[in-house]
Write a protein that holds these residues in place. Structure first.
Motif, mmCIF file in Angstrom:
data_model
loop_
_atom_site.group_PDB
_atom_site.id
_atom_site.type_symbol
_atom_site.label_atom_id
_atom_site.label_comp_id
_atom_site.label_asym_id
_atom_site.label_seq_id
_atom_site.Cartn_x
_atom_site.Cartn_y
_atom_site.Cartn_z
ATOM 1 N N ASP A 1 73.783 54.339 8.251
ATOM 2 C CA ASP A 1 74.716 53.553 7.682
ATOM 3 C C ASP A 1 75.122 52.291 9.347
ATOM 4 O O ASP A 1 75.583 52.546 10.507
ATOM 5 N N GLU A 2 74.341 51.264 9.091
ATOM 6 C CA GLU A 2 74.269 50.081 10.048
ATOM 7 C C GLU A 2 75.842 49.536 10.583
ATOM 8 O O GLU A 2 75.742 49.784 11.971
ATOM 9 N N LYS A 3 76.594 49.670 9.860
ATOM 10 C CA LYS A 3 77.631 48.977 9.827
ATOM 11 C C LYS A 3 78.223 49.721 10.748
ATOM 12 O O LYS A 3 78.851 49.374 12.171
ATOM 13 N N THR B 1 67.436 46.813 11.884
ATOM 14 C CA THR B 1 68.371 47.181 10.354
ATOM 15 C C THR B 1 67.533 47.367 9.557
ATOM 16 O O THR B 1 67.501 48.647 9.105
ATOM 17 N N THR B 2 66.153 46.964 10.151
ATOM 18 C CA THR B 2 64.980 47.933 8.731
ATOM 19 C C THR B 2 64.874 49.214 9.061
ATOM 20 O O THR B 2 65.230 49.770 8.392
ATOM 21 N N TRP B 3 64.421 49.939 9.872
ATOM 22 C CA TRP B 3 64.761 51.270 10.063
ATOM 23 C C TRP B 3 66.331 52.464 8.932
ATOM 24 O O TRP B 3 65.763 52.477 8.909
ATOM 25 N N MET B 4 67.060 51.002 10.276
ATOM 26 C CA MET B 4 68.232 52.148 9.370
ATOM 27 C C MET B 4 68.424 51.770 7.954
ATOM 28 O O MET B 4 68.991 53.117 6.921
ATOM 29 N N ARG B 5 68.240 50.999 7.638
ATOM 30 C CA ARG B 5 68.591 50.575 5.907
ATOM 31 C C ARG B 5 67.538 51.541 4.939
ATOM 32 O O ARG B 5 67.031 52.161 3.908
ATOM 33 N N ARG B 6 66.253 51.701 5.551
ATOM 34 C CA ARG B 6 64.549 52.171 4.993
ATOM 35 C C ARG B 6 65.340 54.158 4.933
ATOM 36 O O ARG B 6 64.986 54.688 4.081
ATOM 37 N N LYS B 7 66.057 54.596 6.179
ATOM 38 C CA LYS B 7 65.957 55.763 6.258
ATOM 39 C C LYS B 7 68.087 56.204 5.789
ATOM 40 O O LYS B 7 68.755 56.997 6.042
ATOM 41 N N LYS B 8 68.693 54.718 4.812
ATOM 42 C CA LYS B 8 69.900 54.790 4.604
ATOM 43 C C LYS B 8 70.780 55.300 5.394
ATOM 44 O O LYS B 8 72.148 56.548 4.567
ATOM 45 N N TYR C 1 71.663 57.588 16.991
ATOM 46 C CA TYR C 1 71.358 57.126 15.338
ATOM 47 C C TYR C 1 71.713 58.517 13.702
ATOM 48 O O TYR C 1 72.570 57.782 12.893
#
Length: 117
Positions: free
Chosen positions: A95-97, A86-93, A42
């Protein structure tokens, strides 16, 4: 009579969930995953003691399999807890992609090297 604390109740439930499904991640696959990622999947931290993190948490039906486990530092693993990835990655800002593309590449390379996976 077993202890009735909240932590012990949770631990018993988790043991039952893990024992109730097929978890087929071998030690060799885990070492290959750690080598392929080269650190925390991550945040990229290079800690000596990476933890097995299930992208789909055990509490939500996930299993310890090569396509569901990534190496994670203690901070990321604790922060993610049992949230959806995906929820966690968006919250932590984060790069999900980039993570999902890298996850695909790692699995592709590992399965090409070992067709049994």
């Amino acid at each position: 009579m077993p202890p009735r604390s909240r932590a012990s109740t949770y631990a018993r439930r988790r043991r039952r969930r893990v024992a109730g499904v097929l978890n087929d991640l071998t030690d060799q696959q885990w070492h290959d995953l750690m080598e392929a990622w080269g650190g925390c999947a991550y945040c990229g931290a290079d800690e000596p003691a990476l933890q097995r993190d299930t992208m789909l948490p055990i509490s939500r039906g996930g299993r310890y399999t090569i396509d569901n486990v990534v190496p994670a530092c203690r901070s990321c693993n604790a922060s993610k807890c049992n949230l959806e990835l995906t929820t966690w990655m968006r919250r932590k800002k984060l790069d999900e992609k980039a993570f999902l593309v890298r996850q695909y590449e790692v699995l592709r390379d590992l399965t090409a090297a070992d067709p049994v996976v």
